[in-house]
Design a protein around this motif. Structure first.
Motif, PDB file in Angstrom:
ATOM      1  N   SER A   1      18.023  -2.157 -24.036  1.00 24.18           N
ATOM      2  CA  SER A   1      18.072  -3.456 -23.374  1.00 24.18           C
ATOM      3  C   SER A   1      17.202  -3.525 -22.133  1.00 24.18           C
ATOM      4  CB  SER A   1      19.520  -3.802 -23.000  1.00 24.18           C
ATOM      5  OG  SER A   1      20.348  -3.828 -24.149  1.00 24.18           O
ATOM      6  N   ASN A   2      16.920  -2.387 -21.512  1.00 26.24           N
ATOM      7  CA  ASN A   2      16.115  -2.369 -20.290  1.00 26.24           C
ATOM      8  C   ASN A   2      15.025  -1.316 -20.419  1.00 26.24           C
ATOM      9  OD1 ASN A   2      15.080  -2.130 -17.655  1.00 26.24           O
ATOM     10  ND2 ASN A   2      17.023  -2.757 -16.767  1.00 26.24           N
ATOM     11  N   PRO A   3      13.746  -1.707 -20.523  1.00 27.03           N
ATOM     12  CA  PRO A   3      12.669  -0.733 -20.736  1.00 27.03           C
ATOM     13  C   PRO A   3      12.442   0.201 -19.544  1.00 27.03           C
ATOM     14  CG  PRO A   3      11.776  -2.927 -20.353  1.00 27.03           C
ATOM     15  CD  PRO A   3      13.256  -3.096 -20.526  1.00 27.03           C
TER      16      PRO A   3
ATOM     17  N   GLY B   1      11.553  -4.822 -17.013  1.00 23.96           N
ATOM     18  CA  GLY B   1      12.797  -4.333 -16.436  1.00 23.96           C
ATOM     19  C   GLY B   1      12.575  -3.418 -15.252  1.00 23.96           C
ATOM     20  N   THR B   2      13.583  -3.329 -14.417  1.00 22.29           N
ATOM     21  CA  THR B   2      13.569  -2.396 -13.302  1.00 22.29           C
ATOM     22  C   THR B   2      14.967  -1.831 -13.111  1.00 22.29           C
ATOM     23  OG1 THR B   2      13.069  -2.119 -10.945  1.00 22.29           O
ATOM     24  CG2 THR B   2      14.017  -4.223 -11.616  1.00 22.29           C
ATOM     25  N   MET B   3      15.039  -0.586 -12.665  1.00 21.68           N
ATOM     26  CA  MET B   3      16.312   0.067 -12.385  1.00 21.68           C
ATOM     27  C   MET B   3      16.230   0.778 -11.035  1.00 21.68           C
ATOM     28  SD  MET B   3      17.709   1.725 -15.951  1.00 21.68           S
ATOM     29  CE  MET B   3      18.656   0.708 -17.086  1.00 21.68           C
ATOM     30  N   TYR B   4      17.347   0.736 -10.317  1.00 24.48           N
ATOM     31  CA  TYR B   4      17.420   1.389  -9.012  1.00 24.48           C
ATOM     32  C   TYR B   4      18.743   2.149  -8.922  1.00 24.48           C
ATOM     33  CZ  TYR B   4      17.575   2.082  -3.959  1.00 24.48           C
ATOM     34  OH  TYR B   4      17.658   2.641  -2.712  1.00 24.48           O
ATOM     35  N   GLN B   5      18.673   3.383  -8.455  1.00 21.81           N
ATOM     36  CA  GLN B   5      19.874   4.185  -8.313  1.00 21.81           C
ATOM     37  C   GLN B   5      19.903   4.855  -6.945  1.00 21.81           C
ATOM     38  OE1 GLN B   5      19.821   7.766 -10.890  1.00 21.81           O
ATOM     39  NE2 GLN B   5      17.806   7.062 -11.578  1.00 21.81           N
ATOM     40  N   THR B   6      21.096   4.931  -6.376  1.00 23.37           N
ATOM     41  CA  THR B   6      21.261   5.558  -5.078  1.00 23.37           C
ATOM     42  C   THR B   6      22.673   6.113  -4.977  1.00 23.37           C
ATOM     43  OG1 THR B   6      20.969   5.229  -2.692  1.00 23.37           O
ATOM     44  CG2 THR B   6      22.054   3.460  -3.908  1.00 23.37           C
ATOM     45  N   LYS B   7      22.983   6.706  -3.845  1.00 26.39           N
ATOM     46  CA  LYS B   7      24.322   7.231  -3.598  1.00 26.39           C
ATOM     47  C   LYS B   7      24.920   6.568  -2.370  1.00 26.39           C
ATOM     48  CE  LYS B   7      24.650  11.839  -5.677  1.00 26.39           C
ATOM     49  NZ  LYS B   7      25.948  11.548  -6.332  1.00 26.39           N
ATOM     50  N   ILE B   8      26.173   6.212  -2.470  1.00 26.60           N
ATOM     51  CA  ILE B   8      26.952   5.743  -1.332  1.00 26.60           C
ATOM     52  C   ILE B   8      28.103   6.724  -1.167  1.00 26.60           C
ATOM     53  CG2 ILE B   8      28.341   3.883  -0.384  1.00 26.60           C
ATOM     54  CD1 ILE B   8      26.682   1.916  -1.930  1.00 26.60           C
ATOM     55  N   LYS B   9      27.994   7.572  -0.130  1.00 27.04           N
ATOM     56  CA  LYS B   9      28.895   8.708   0.052  1.00 27.04           C
ATOM     57  C   LYS B   9      28.787   9.604  -1.184  1.00 27.04           C
ATOM     58  CE  LYS B   9      31.984   6.427   3.318  1.00 27.04           C
ATOM     59  NZ  LYS B   9      33.373   6.050   3.656  1.00 27.04           N
ATOM     60  N   ASN B  10      29.842   9.784  -1.939  1.00 26.83           N
ATOM     61  CA  ASN B  10      29.771  10.662  -3.109  1.00 26.83           C
ATOM     62  C   ASN B  10      29.759   9.874  -4.419  1.00 26.83           C
ATOM     63  OD1 ASN B  10      32.391   9.773  -2.894  1.00 26.83           O
ATOM     64  ND2 ASN B  10      33.294  11.649  -3.720  1.00 26.83           N
ATOM     65  N   LEU B  11      29.451   8.597  -4.357  1.00 27.07           N
ATOM     66  CA  LEU B  11      29.441   7.751  -5.539  1.00 27.07           C
ATOM     67  C   LEU B  11      28.011   7.376  -5.927  1.00 27.07           C
ATOM     68  CD1 LEU B  11      32.409   5.309  -4.763  1.00 27.07           C
ATOM     69  CD2 LEU B  11      32.422   7.310  -6.275  1.00 27.07           C
ATOM     70  N   ASP B  12      27.756   7.317  -7.248  1.00 27.50           N
ATOM     71  CA  ASP B  12      26.460   6.895  -7.774  1.00 27.50           C
ATOM     72  C   ASP B  12      26.483   5.389  -8.016  1.00 27.50           C
ATOM     73  OD1 ASP B  12      25.089   9.542  -8.250  1.00 27.50           O
ATOM     74  OD2 ASP B  12      26.933   9.836  -9.410  1.00 27.50           O
TER      75      ASP B  12
END
Length: 416
Positions: free
Chosen positions: A61-63, A208-219
């Motif tokens: 669904s997201n290239p 499509g675009t995807m962004y990932q990061t961490k907030i404390k110990n959560l993805d």
């Protein structure tokens, strides 16, 4: 390597050959038919949620997700759907089994991923019988439809940073739709028949675009897709004539003539989606996603009355849970448990009634040994439409089956 590519292309041809009449819904009469492709099976089990890239699962669904793959992934999906159709007067059952998609993706270096595949995008497969009085005589109408639209794509993704990636798909749509109507009048020997055939083809794109990061110990993952409006070239053929029915329902043509119908363009609507999720990698995830689309068109040549398309929207809530993905002594601790909800305003309005679609989903991701390949089983129970204004209320139960094989391609082996 060449053998693997030839095998993949051969399987794509198999999907194209089987991409006909794999729905039983009477609503497939309208527009391009019933939208068949709604994502890979592991995402459908989460209501269609597809905001996370994965190293071993192909996100169709997201290239932008292709660059997250660590191994070459060969993915194939199929489904079986049982329908129950209800009007104010009658209830009927039907079932269909279909091959839903076949795709291949592989990493190309450390920051890039490439994918290609084919899937039935929409499907037409209805059969409706009705009767009414015309003066003092009874008339019966039988309408049938088959065919649909297939999609073949080639896409790539690039990871700009460890957190951000972009991707695109170039998509080619093709397929034929046939609508056939028989009109019989009581006391008249001959039956009127009309056949409308439409061949569609055209090029489209998906970004499509995807962004990932961490907030404390959560993805935390966020995703966005955008498909600009695309035009399909449509050529039409219409035949009108008279027939008599032979044995076993065969049609014996008495007279047939061609009616000139001008070629046209079918506008596929601009579509975009956005969503986000939160969780712990390889442990659990929950997320939400929204998809919006402009109003689509229908074929003017079919002269469909009481039909209108408005802008459509879809809301998804879903997630997964893995007890312990690297467990060596408990197989079920490595199983991925998925669930989701989906509500969709299809934008279709018939006789003033809106046609909505809502479903609850669940599924299991079953590891195949310790080589990262997996079997994904999903379940979906949903309702669509209404029995108001003489329409059909549709209940359906779908079982999906998907297999992802993972391997290493383009890797040189050294012998010492």
């Amino acid at each position: 390597m060449i053998k693997k590519i030839v095998f993949s292309l051969s399987m794509l041809c198999t999907v194209a050959a089987s991409a006909q009449e794999n729905t039983g819904s009477p609503y497939s009469f309208y527009g391009l038919g019933d939208q068949k492709f709604k994502g890979a099976n592991e995402h459908r089990a989460m209501g269609g949620l597809s905001v996370v890239g994965d190293s071993i699962h192909l996100n169709l669904s997201n290239p932008a997700s292709y660059s997250d793959l660590a191994l070459t992934t060969f993915s194939i999906g199929a489904s079986h759907t049982a329908y129950n159709f209800k009007t104010d007067l009658v209830s009927e059952n039907a079932s269909k089994t279909s091959l839903d998609y076949l795709a291949v993706a592989f990493p190309a270096g450390k920051k890039m991923g490439i994918s290609f595949g084919l899937m039935p995008y929409t499907s037409v497969g209805y059969q409706v019988v009705s009767s009414n009085m015309f003066g003092d005589e009874q008339q019966s109408t039988q309408s049938k439809g088959k065919g649909g639209l297939n999609k073949v794509y080639l896409g790539a993704s690039y990871k700009v940073t460890k957190k951000l990636s972009f991707g695109f798909d170039a998509q080619y749509y093709f397929g034929k739709i046939e609508n056939r109507t028989l009109l019989a009048t009581q006391g008249v020997q001959y039956i009127s028949r009309s056949i409308n055939e439409t061949n569609n083809s055209g090029l489209a794109f998906n970004f499509g675009t995807m962004y990932q990061t961490k907030i404390k110990n959560l993805d935390v993952h966020s995703a966005l897709t955008f498909s600009p409006q695309a035009n399909l070239n449509s050529t039409h053929e219409r035949k009108i004539g008279t027939i008599v029915l032979g044995t076993a329902g065969s049609e014996i043509t008495i007279e047939d003539r061609n009616i000139d119908v001008a070629d046209s363009k079918f506008k596929m609507p601009m579509t975009y989606s956005f969503g986000t999720s939160i969780g712990k990698l390889n442990k659990w995830m929950i997320g939400a996603q929204a998809t919006l689309a402009d109003a689509q068109e229908t074929y003017e040549s079919l002269n469909i009355t009481d039909l209108k398309y408005n802008s459509s929207s879809k809301l998804t809530l879903g997630g997964y849970y893995v007890p312990k993905y690297n467990s060596f002594n408990s197989y079920f601790s490595r199983v991925t448990y998925r669930a989701g909800l989906r509500y969709e305003n299809t934008g279709m309005e018939i006789k003033g009634e809106k046609i909505d679609d809502m479903a609850v989903t669940a599924g299991l991701g079953l590891p195949l040994g310790y080589n990262f390949s997996n079997l994904n089983i999903g379940f979906e129970y949903g309702k669509r439409g209404t029995s108001n204004a003489g329409l059909v209320k549709e209940n359906y139960f779908m079982v999906t089956l998907g297999i992802s094989f993972n391997d290493r391609w383009f890797q040189k082996v050294k012998f010492y």
